[in-house]
Design a protein around this motif. Structure first.
Motif, mmCIF file in Angstrom:
data_model
loop_
_atom_site.group_PDB
_atom_site.id
_atom_site.type_symbol
_atom_site.label_atom_id
_atom_site.label_comp_id
_atom_site.label_asym_id
_atom_site.label_seq_id
_atom_site.Cartn_x
_atom_site.Cartn_y
_atom_site.Cartn_z
ATOM 1 N N SER A 1 -15.188 12.587 97.719
ATOM 2 C CA SER A 1 -16.558 12.154 97.451
ATOM 3 C C SER A 1 -16.679 10.653 97.219
ATOM 4 O O SER A 1 -17.766 10.091 97.329
ATOM 5 C CB SER A 1 -17.111 12.903 96.232
ATOM 6 O OG SER A 1 -16.291 12.668 95.095
ATOM 7 N N SER A 2 -15.564 10.008 96.923
ATOM 8 C CA SER A 2 -15.591 8.557 96.734
ATOM 9 C C SER A 2 -15.238 7.799 98.008
ATOM 10 O O SER A 2 -15.229 6.568 98.015
ATOM 11 C CB SER A 2 -14.621 8.154 95.620
ATOM 12 O OG SER A 2 -13.277 8.411 96.012
ATOM 13 N N GLY A 3 -14.935 8.540 99.080
ATOM 14 C CA GLY A 3 -14.597 7.910 100.346
ATOM 15 C C GLY A 3 -13.124 7.651 100.538
ATOM 16 O O GLY A 3 -12.723 7.083 101.557
ATOM 17 N N LYS A 4 -12.298 8.076 99.583
ATOM 18 C CA LYS A 4 -10.858 7.863 99.700
ATOM 19 C C LYS A 4 -10.218 9.000 100.498
ATOM 20 O O LYS A 4 -10.655 10.151 100.413
ATOM 21 C CB LYS A 4 -10.225 7.785 98.315
ATOM 22 C CG LYS A 4 -10.685 6.587 97.495
ATOM 23 C CD LYS A 4 -10.023 6.579 96.128
ATOM 24 C CE LYS A 4 -10.493 5.379 95.306
ATOM 25 N NZ LYS A 4 -9.880 5.378 93.948
ATOM 26 N N MET B 1 -11.319 7.134 113.287
ATOM 27 C CA MET B 1 -12.619 7.797 113.358
ATOM 28 C C MET B 1 -13.739 6.826 112.962
ATOM 29 O O MET B 1 -14.806 6.797 113.588
ATOM 30 C CB MET B 1 -12.652 9.024 112.439
ATOM 31 C CG MET B 1 -11.637 10.113 112.784
ATOM 32 S SD MET B 1 -11.814 10.803 114.449
ATOM 33 C CE MET B 1 -10.349 10.113 115.249
ATOM 34 N N LYS B 2 -13.496 6.033 111.934
ATOM 35 C CA LYS B 2 -14.508 5.059 111.503
ATOM 36 C C LYS B 2 -14.767 4.021 112.595
ATOM 37 O O LYS B 2 -15.920 3.659 112.868
ATOM 38 C CB LYS B 2 -14.053 4.368 110.222
ATOM 39 C CG LYS B 2 -14.050 5.259 108.986
ATOM 40 C CD LYS B 2 -13.548 4.495 107.765
ATOM 41 C CE LYS B 2 -13.572 5.356 106.514
ATOM 42 N NZ LYS B 2 -13.050 4.616 105.330
ATOM 43 N N GLY B 3 -13.698 3.548 113.210
ATOM 44 C CA GLY B 3 -13.861 2.561 114.273
ATOM 45 C C GLY B 3 -14.637 3.118 115.451
ATOM 46 O O GLY B 3 -15.505 2.439 116.023
ATOM 47 N N ALA B 4 -14.336 4.362 115.817
ATOM 48 C CA ALA B 4 -15.053 4.992 116.929
ATOM 49 C C ALA B 4 -16.523 5.177 116.590
ATOM 50 O O ALA B 4 -17.405 4.973 117.437
ATOM 51 C CB ALA B 4 -14.406 6.338 117.261
ATOM 52 N N LEU B 5 -16.797 5.554 115.349
ATOM 53 C CA LEU B 5 -18.185 5.741 114.932
ATOM 54 C C LEU B 5 -18.950 4.417 115.001
ATOM 55 O O LEU B 5 -20.076 4.363 115.527
ATOM 56 C CB LEU B 5 -18.219 6.321 113.516
ATOM 57 C CG LEU B 5 -19.586 6.773 112.987
ATOM 58 C CD1 LEU B 5 -19.425 7.940 112.022
ATOM 59 C CD2 LEU B 5 -20.313 5.640 112.290
ATOM 60 N N MET B 6 -18.348 3.362 114.496
ATOM 61 C CA MET B 6 -19.016 2.062 114.516
ATOM 62 C C MET B 6 -19.288 1.601 115.946
ATOM 63 O O MET B 6 -20.388 1.134 116.267
ATOM 64 C CB MET B 6 -18.147 1.028 113.796
ATOM 65 C CG MET B 6 -18.149 1.150 112.288
ATOM 66 S SD MET B 6 -19.747 0.718 111.558
ATOM 67 C CE MET B 6 -19.844 -1.018 111.940
ATOM 68 N N ARG B 7 -18.300 1.733 116.817
ATOM 69 C CA ARG B 7 -18.470 1.289 118.207
ATOM 70 C C ARG B 7 -19.561 2.092 118.912
ATOM 71 O O ARG B 7 -20.383 1.530 119.648
ATOM 72 C CB ARG B 7 -17.154 1.427 118.971
ATOM 73 C CG ARG B 7 -16.089 0.404 118.614
ATOM 74 C CD ARG B 7 -14.866 0.602 119.491
ATOM 75 N NE ARG B 7 -15.168 0.351 120.894
ATOM 76 C CZ ARG B 7 -14.466 0.861 121.914
ATOM 77 N NH1 ARG B 7 -13.438 1.668 121.669
ATOM 78 N NH2 ARG B 7 -14.791 0.581 123.153
ATOM 79 N N ARG C 1 -19.023 6.975 102.846
ATOM 80 C CA ARG C 1 -18.520 6.087 101.798
ATOM 81 C C ARG C 1 -17.683 4.945 102.376
ATOM 82 O O ARG C 1 -16.532 4.752 102.033
ATOM 83 C CB ARG C 1 -17.678 6.890 100.795
ATOM 84 C CG ARG C 1 -18.425 7.994 100.083
ATOM 85 C CD ARG C 1 -19.516 7.433 99.169
ATOM 86 N NE ARG C 1 -20.007 8.435 98.235
ATOM 87 C CZ ARG C 1 -20.999 9.260 98.492
ATOM 88 N NH1 ARG C 1 -21.597 9.200 99.665
ATOM 89 N NH2 ARG C 1 -21.389 10.135 97.589
ATOM 90 N N PHE C 2 -18.269 4.204 103.320
ATOM 91 C CA PHE C 2 -17.619 2.978 103.774
ATOM 92 C C PHE C 2 -18.695 2.058 104.322
ATOM 93 O O PHE C 2 -19.767 2.517 104.728
ATOM 94 C CB PHE C 2 -16.522 3.256 104.811
ATOM 95 C CG PHE C 2 -17.013 3.644 106.179
ATOM 96 C CD1 PHE C 2 -17.164 2.705 107.185
ATOM 97 C CD2 PHE C 2 -17.302 4.970 106.474
ATOM 98 C CE1 PHE C 2 -17.594 3.065 108.447
ATOM 99 C CE2 PHE C 2 -17.733 5.336 107.731
ATOM 100 C CZ PHE C 2 -17.880 4.380 108.725
ATOM 101 N N PRO C 3 -18.453 0.749 104.317
ATOM 102 C CA PRO C 3 -19.487 -0.202 104.752
ATOM 103 C C PRO C 3 -19.915 0.091 106.182
ATOM 104 O O PRO C 3 -19.088 0.169 107.085
ATOM 105 C CB PRO C 3 -18.789 -1.561 104.643
ATOM 106 C CG PRO C 3 -17.680 -1.341 103.677
ATOM 107 C CD PRO C 3 -17.224 0.071 103.875
#
Length: 597
Positions: A516-519, A534-540, A594-596
């Motif tokens: 829940s804290s993004g860790k 996964m985060k990089g793919a989502l941002m792109r 939970r990430f910028p």
């Protein structure tokens, strides 16, 4: 055709008040308001966006960030109003101005994608609508034809019966009289609504929607029971209709469940001597590259439908039903494979296991040498300007320097993969349990995400445009030609529905692997790398769709001129599309990651 024009001019310097009355000979629909459609949490999110836009509006002409804040709220409000326009208690329409009618697949896919932001009542409306329109065998209606479309289709059937009558009346009088009787029956009501039961993906989607509803702890067992015994639609209790539909799914899945060989997969019917008809969402002639066994149905929907039936059986007991007793007592259901699943738990588990393995038929693995050879062949086929552009992309990205693994769009009649890279695995990313981070599960996720994110013309991704819906570089030239003639599901287009599925699917993986804290829950080097991927793919993906300026279209395309790729609107795109308003769920989910972002 020139239509009459009415001009009204005020005689005095004051507004003219007009009252317009719209009438119809069809049954009226019961509209739903946003309070009935959206959760209180989402409406707070929408209000926060409105407040932020109000504060930013004064600076918007001079400040890009303020202008973005204002624009974002306008788009959110537009999509909310679009959802209201398309939603009624009786059905959810697929779009406006095109497709302004019931489409089962669109409605159910939207229900699944909008689950984070929709009230608990919305799945009830969706399920009731689908059950109300079931065919005699339990088929889910793909779409309804009403009004002028119904008249055209009924007239076409009338003409066919009359042609048969005139052909047979001299030699087969009984058959001719039957044809004449059927033709006359159609004339009684040429506007009678017609249902299209030609598709198969929606059969497997309904159990998934129902399972999500019945396993929702926020809905009481009493409410679920009341919903399922309701017979106000005039077709008997919904529980009976539901079991009929589940029996059809079990029947379709039974051959492969019992004997998992490729020819027992769910197959498309023949369109003609050399072509197979689409039975899933890529319903253009070229959509599945003339494959007989479509990947999304066989590798994604069928396994999840069986898993959902298992969940439904358990949930029905909790809601006060005994599905075993109901099936055994039914003369029609007791003779179907649904009874076998319910009364033979070992067979049920074997069926799920076998269907989970169906994905292996669709896996394609290419070496860098394979990739370079096939991509260069495809590029040589393209016009010179496009060929030069994509060669420049290859030089810049080196996308052809690593192996590529992906799920083929379909299998041919011999059960061999038709090697078209496609976005359909995004549906699997969206539906799967993101918390499953076992080695095999993570490897499959990475395979699917990598193929989507690899730069086109090797994979699917195009900067400032999005993920193309297909890449046929590894398929035979006959497939290239088919997609050239029919671009609706071709390498020329990005579908908004698929972009949203990719984003929701990636968010599902991130949320499943983090707390829940993004860790990261299990912070090994491998898992941290996986979550970052996964985060990089989502941002792109998000930034590319935003940069296109067209993400709220049903689909969009591109043109290459002067060495530059320019996103363009696709000609047949509709303005308000049901499964495009799922961007509301995307926006809501993304603000909670939970990430910028």
């Amino acid at each position: 055709m020139t239509l009459p024009v009415v001009s009204i001019t005020a005689n005095a310097n004051r507004p003219i008040r007009l009252t317009v009355r719209v009438t119809t000979d069809g049954p009226p629909l019961t509209p739903l308001t946003r309070d009935q459609i959206f959760t209180s949490g989402f409406l707070r999110f929408l209000n926060d966006a409105r407040v932020a836009a109000d504060r930013a509006r004064g600076n918007a002409p001079r400040n890009a960030a303020a202008a973005t804040t204002v624009s974002r709220y306008r788009q959110l409000e537009r999509d909310v109003r679009g959802t209201e326009l398309l939603s009624s208690k009786e059905k959810l329409m697929a779009g406006l101005p095109n497709y302004a009618t019931y489409f089962g697949r669109d409605m159910m896919m939207t229900s699944l994608m909008m689950q984070p932001v929709w009230t608990d009542a919305m799945p009830e409306f969706v399920i009731a609508s689908a059950l109300r329109k079931l065919g005699p065998e339990g088929d889910v209606s793909h779409e309804e034809a009403l009004g002028g479309q119904a008249i055209r289709e009924n007239a076409g059937e009338y003409n066919a019966h009359m042609s048969q009558y005139f052909r047979l009346r001299q030699r087969e009088r009984a058959a001719a009289d039957t044809a004449l009787r059927k033709a006359r029956a159609l004339l009684v009501d040429l506007q009678k609504v017609r249902e299209n039961y030609h598709m198969r993906d929606d059969e497997f989607q309904l159990p998934v929607v129902v399972a999500r509803y019945l396993t929702n702890p926020a809905v009481s067992s009493t409410r679920k029971h009341a919903f399922l015994v309701d017979s106000s639609d005039g077709r008997g209790p919904r529980i009976g209709l539901l079991l009929r539909e589940l029996a059809l799914v079990a029947t379709l899945a039974a051959p492969y469940a019992r004997d998992p060989v490729v020819q027992n997969l769910v197959a498309s019917p023949r369109l003609d001597a050399t072509h197979w008809r689409s039975i899933s969402w890529r319903d253009s002639n070229a959509g599945y590259a003339n494959g007989r066994f479509e990947m999304d149905i066989n590798a994604i929907w069928a396994p999840r439908a069986l898993e959902s039936i298992s969940q439904i059986v358990t949930a029905l007991h909790t809601a006060g039903f005994d599905p075993h007793e109901l099936v055994a007592a039914s003369p029609s259901l007791s003779k179907t494979p649904l009874r076998d699943l319910l009364f033979d738990p070992a067979f049920f588990q074997r069926a799920i296991h076998n269907w989970r393995g169906a994905v292996n038929y669709f896996v394609v693995t290419l070496t860098p040498e394979d990739i370079r050879m096939r991509v260069q062949q495809k590029l040589a086929w393209l016009p010179a300007e496009e060929r030069a552009y994509w060669r420049g992309v290859l030089a810049k990205t080196a996308a052809d320097s690593a192996p590529l693994n992906f799920l083929a769009i379909s299998l041919d009649s011999a059960g061999k993969p038709i090697s078209v890279v496609n976005t359909d695995p995004a549906t699997g990313l969206f539906l799967r349990d993101g918390a499953d981070v076992s080695a095999n599960a993570v490897a499959a996720v990475r395979r699917d995400v990598s193929a989507i994110m690899r730069a086109y013309p090797v994979g699917l991704f195009v900067d400032s445009l999005g993920a193309l819906v297909a890449n046929d570089a590894y398929a035979p030239p006959s497939v290239w030609e088919a997609f050239r003639r029919d671009t609706y599901h071709s390498p020329r287009v990005v579908w908004g529905r698929e972009v949203n599925l990719i984003l929701l699917g990636l968010a599902n993986q991130i949320n499943g692997a983090t707390d829940s804290s993004g860790k990261v829950k299990a912070p090994s080097e491998g898992m941290i790398s996986y979550v970052d991927e996964m985060k990089g793919a989502l941002m792109r993906t998000y930034l590319a769709a935003e940069a296109s300026g067209l993400k709220h279209n049903e689909l969009w395309s591109y043109e290459i001129t002067g060495g530059t790729l320019k996103p363009i609107r696709y000609g047949a795109s509709t303005d308000v599309q049901l499964w495009n308003v799922t961007d509301l769920a995307v926006q809501f989910i993304l603000t909670r990651l939970r990430f910028p972002f």
